[in-house]
Design an enzyme around this catalytic site. Structure first.
Site, PDB file in Angstrom:
ATOM      1  N   TRP A 130       1.578  -0.987  -0.031  1.00  0.00           N
ATOM      2  CA  TRP A 130      -0.370  -0.171  -0.155  1.00  0.00           C
ATOM      3  C   TRP A 130       0.984   1.524   0.034  1.00  0.00           C
ATOM      4  O   TRP A 130      -0.254   2.596  -0.810  1.00  0.00           O
ATOM      5  CB  TRP A 130      -0.646  -0.367   1.725  1.00  0.00           C
ATOM      6  CG  TRP A 130      -1.963  -1.391   1.353  1.00  0.00           C
ATOM      7  CD1 TRP A 130      -1.966  -2.448   1.772  1.00  0.00           C
ATOM      8  CD2 TRP A 130      -2.902  -1.298  -0.217  1.00  0.00           C
ATOM      9  NE1 TRP A 130      -2.762  -2.870   1.465  1.00  0.00           N
ATOM     10  CE2 TRP A 130      -3.334  -1.980   0.409  1.00  0.00           C
ATOM     11  CE3 TRP A 130      -3.540  -0.249  -0.943  1.00  0.00           C
ATOM     12  CZ2 TRP A 130      -4.937  -2.791  -0.217  1.00  0.00           C
ATOM     13  CZ3 TRP A 130      -4.443  -1.561  -1.599  1.00  0.00           C
ATOM     14  CH2 TRP A 130      -4.861  -2.503  -1.608  1.00  0.00           C
ATOM     15  N   ASP A 160      -1.764   6.270   6.348  1.00  0.00           N
ATOM     16  CA  ASP A 160      -2.774   4.992   6.017  1.00  0.00           C
ATOM     17  C   ASP A 160      -3.066   4.714   7.241  1.00  0.00           C
ATOM     18  O   ASP A 160      -1.845   3.866   7.496  1.00  0.00           O
ATOM     19  CB  ASP A 160      -1.982   4.699   4.464  1.00  0.00           C
ATOM     20  CG  ASP A 160      -3.771   3.890   4.289  1.00  0.00           C
ATOM     21  OD1 ASP A 160      -4.451   3.900   4.793  1.00  0.00           O
ATOM     22  OD2 ASP A 160      -3.141   2.788   2.858  1.00  0.00           O
ATOM     23  N   LYS A 195     -12.189  -2.202   6.848  1.00  0.00           N
ATOM     24  CA  LYS A 195     -11.564  -2.762   7.603  1.00  0.00           C
ATOM     25  C   LYS A 195     -11.836  -2.820   9.046  1.00  0.00           C
ATOM     26  O   LYS A 195     -11.373  -3.701   9.899  1.00  0.00           O
ATOM     27  CB  LYS A 195     -10.344  -2.612   7.580  1.00  0.00           C
ATOM     28  CG  LYS A 195      -9.125  -2.299   6.317  1.00  0.00           C
ATOM     29  CD  LYS A 195      -9.079  -3.560   5.756  1.00  0.00           C
ATOM     30  CE  LYS A 195      -8.866  -3.232   3.910  1.00  0.00           C
ATOM     31  NZ  LYS A 195      -7.797  -2.508   3.444  1.00  0.00           N
TER      32      LYS A 195
HETATM   33  C1  LIG Z   1      -7.544  -2.286   2.193  1.00  0.00           C
HETATM   34  C2  LIG Z   1      -5.597  -0.907   2.296  1.00  0.00           C
HETATM   35  C3  LIG Z   1      -6.222  -0.106   1.744  1.00  0.00           C
HETATM   36  C4  LIG Z   1      -7.143   0.021   0.383  1.00  0.00           C
HETATM   37  O1  LIG Z   1      -8.128   0.517   0.514  1.00  0.00           O
HETATM   38  P1  LIG Z   1      -8.994   0.973  -0.614  1.00  0.00           P
HETATM   39  O2  LIG Z   1     -10.476   1.469   0.502  1.00  0.00           O
HETATM   40  O3  LIG Z   1      -9.627  -0.197  -1.063  1.00  0.00           O
HETATM   41  O4  LIG Z   1      -8.392   1.749  -1.620  1.00  0.00           O
HETATM   42  C5  LIG Z   1      -5.228   0.392   1.320  1.00  0.00           C
HETATM   43  N1  LIG Z   1      -4.068   0.747   2.586  1.00  0.00           N
HETATM   44  C6  LIG Z   1      -4.439   0.231   3.282  1.00  0.00           C
HETATM   45  C7  LIG Z   1      -3.204  -0.018   4.756  1.00  0.00           C
HETATM   46  C8  LIG Z   1      -5.477  -0.659   3.590  1.00  0.00           C
HETATM   47  O5  LIG Z   1      -5.425  -1.875   4.264  1.00  0.00           O
END
Ligand SMILES: *Cc1c(COP(=O)(O)O)cnc(C)c1O
Length: 360
Positions: free
Chosen positions: A101, A170, A194
């Site tokens: 990511w 993130d 998540k």
């Molecule tokens: C799942 C995830 C993403 C992707 O997220 P989307 O909402 O599908 O764009 C990005 N960063 C992390 C750390 C993730 O776990």
């Protein structure tokens, strides 16, 4: 029958929240219609979204220097919004590369024309650890990191304390799993699917002065100011996901007792599973370095990869689902998000011991 759901995301949500959604679904707050049929301008909906913001800031202990933005486009759109707002026109920004990511976020920054540089990476060791030394640029606009690496099962135990610019993180796969000290941060964001709500909502929390420092003249939906100035109601927001998020925030506060209590529960869960892995005599093996292990996503392998499939199939028969590793790395992964309780983990470790007895 409900199963123990170890999915990486979309993932388990607290059962009391799902039940509440079900109970009030057809006639939400005496409006005579469901939440998904109401106008986002209806006073009940506006209040619901306001209350969710207030609760969220309360959980994180944030004052009015901070704003909450309910966005769409997933965490993946934030990969572009961050550099578009804060590293426009080739401006310098640093990325700490800890796996899939953050690599994607870095590449997106380059696409957006940012002067993005990798300040540290754990790629040399297959992203099994969180770097401890950084080669920051002299004047970056921000420093970007992924606080919990969903795919590799690593997590920052604490964040770099002396940094030459605001941090952007993130926090998708650990959002609200532990208290977060945002002292050095300008922006954090999380895809809700998540740990917080159904997919479709991305929560950005941004320091107001940092938001104001961003590039002016961006398309409205890419400019954080649009969300702040319009209480996330510039256009139709993802009302249902915001509503569920609000219920989850209340569950976290009232039933769990806040983020410190959540953190303690999460640590107990992770400790239990890692202990089972570490005491298996090598039959199960954690993939992340011990000091960088994630509390949320426990990644591990079997002694023989040909057992991966039978493991998952037999686990499923026992009501334990979602144990496959991310498709980019394979192996096994148990995501222990907030909604999973210790019983789920004990059911898993019980199954793991039994599987080893039969196949070890
Ligand atoms: C799942 C995830 C993403 C992707 O997220 P989307 O909402 O599908 O764009 C990005 N960063 C992390 C750390 C993730 O776990």
């Amino acid at each position: 029958m409900r199963v123990y759901n170890f999915n990486g995301g979309p993932a388990a949500l607290p059962l009391p929240v799902l039940q509440e959604v079900q109970e009030e679904f057809l006639d939400w707050q005496n409006t005579g219609m469901s939440i998904v049929e109401n106008s986002h301008r209806a006073k009940e909906v506006v209040k619901m979204a306001d209350d969710a913001q207030v609760l969220l800031k309360d959980l994180l202990g944030l004052n009015d220097d901070w704003a909450v933005a309910f966005c769409q486009g997933g965490a993946s759109l934030q990969f572009a919004m961050a550099p578009l707002n804060f590293a426009p026109d080739g401006a310098s920004c640093d990325y700490i590369d800890t796996g899939l990511w953050s690599t994607k976020a870095y590449q997106e920054a380059l696409i957006c024309g940012a002067g993005a540089k990798i300040a540290a990476s754990s790629k040399n060791d297959d992203f099994t650890y969180i770097p401890g030394t950084f080669d920051f640029s002299s004047k970056p606009n921000y420093i970007y990191l992924t606080s919990n690496n969903t795919v590799r099962g690593t997590q920052w135990p604490n964040f770099p304390s002396s940094v030459p610019a605001p941090l952007i993180a993130d926090v998708s796969s650990e959002f609200l799993s532990r208290p977060l000290d945002l002292t050095n941060f300008g922006l954090i964001f999380a895809g809700a699917q998540k740990n917080v709500a159904p997919a479709g909502l991305t929560i950005a929390i941004i320091r107001r002065d940092f938001a104001l420092s961003g590039k002016k003249g961006l398309p409205h939906m890419l400019d954080y100011r649009t969300y702040i100035d319009n209480d996330s109601m510039y256009n139709t927001p993802p009302v249902f996901a915001i509503y569920v998020a609000g219920l989850v925030f209340r569950w976290l506060k009232k039933t769990i007792g806040g983020l410190k209590a959540m953190d303690a529960l999460n640590r107990e869960k992770a400790k239990t599973l890692y202990a089972a892995i570490d005491s298996s005599g090598g039959f199960y093996k954690g993939t992340a370095k011990e000091t960088s292990r994630s509390i949320m996503n426990v990644t591990f392998r079997l002694i023989d990869a040909s057992l991966d499939k039978p493991f998952q199939e037999e686990a499923k028969k026992e009501g334990l689902v979602g144990l496959g590793g991310h498709r980019s790395v394979g192996g096994l992964r148990a995501s222990l998000y907030n909604a999973l309780d210790l019983n789920a983990v004990k059911a898993l470790t019980g199954f793991m011991a039994e599987f080893q007895r039969r196949r070890g």
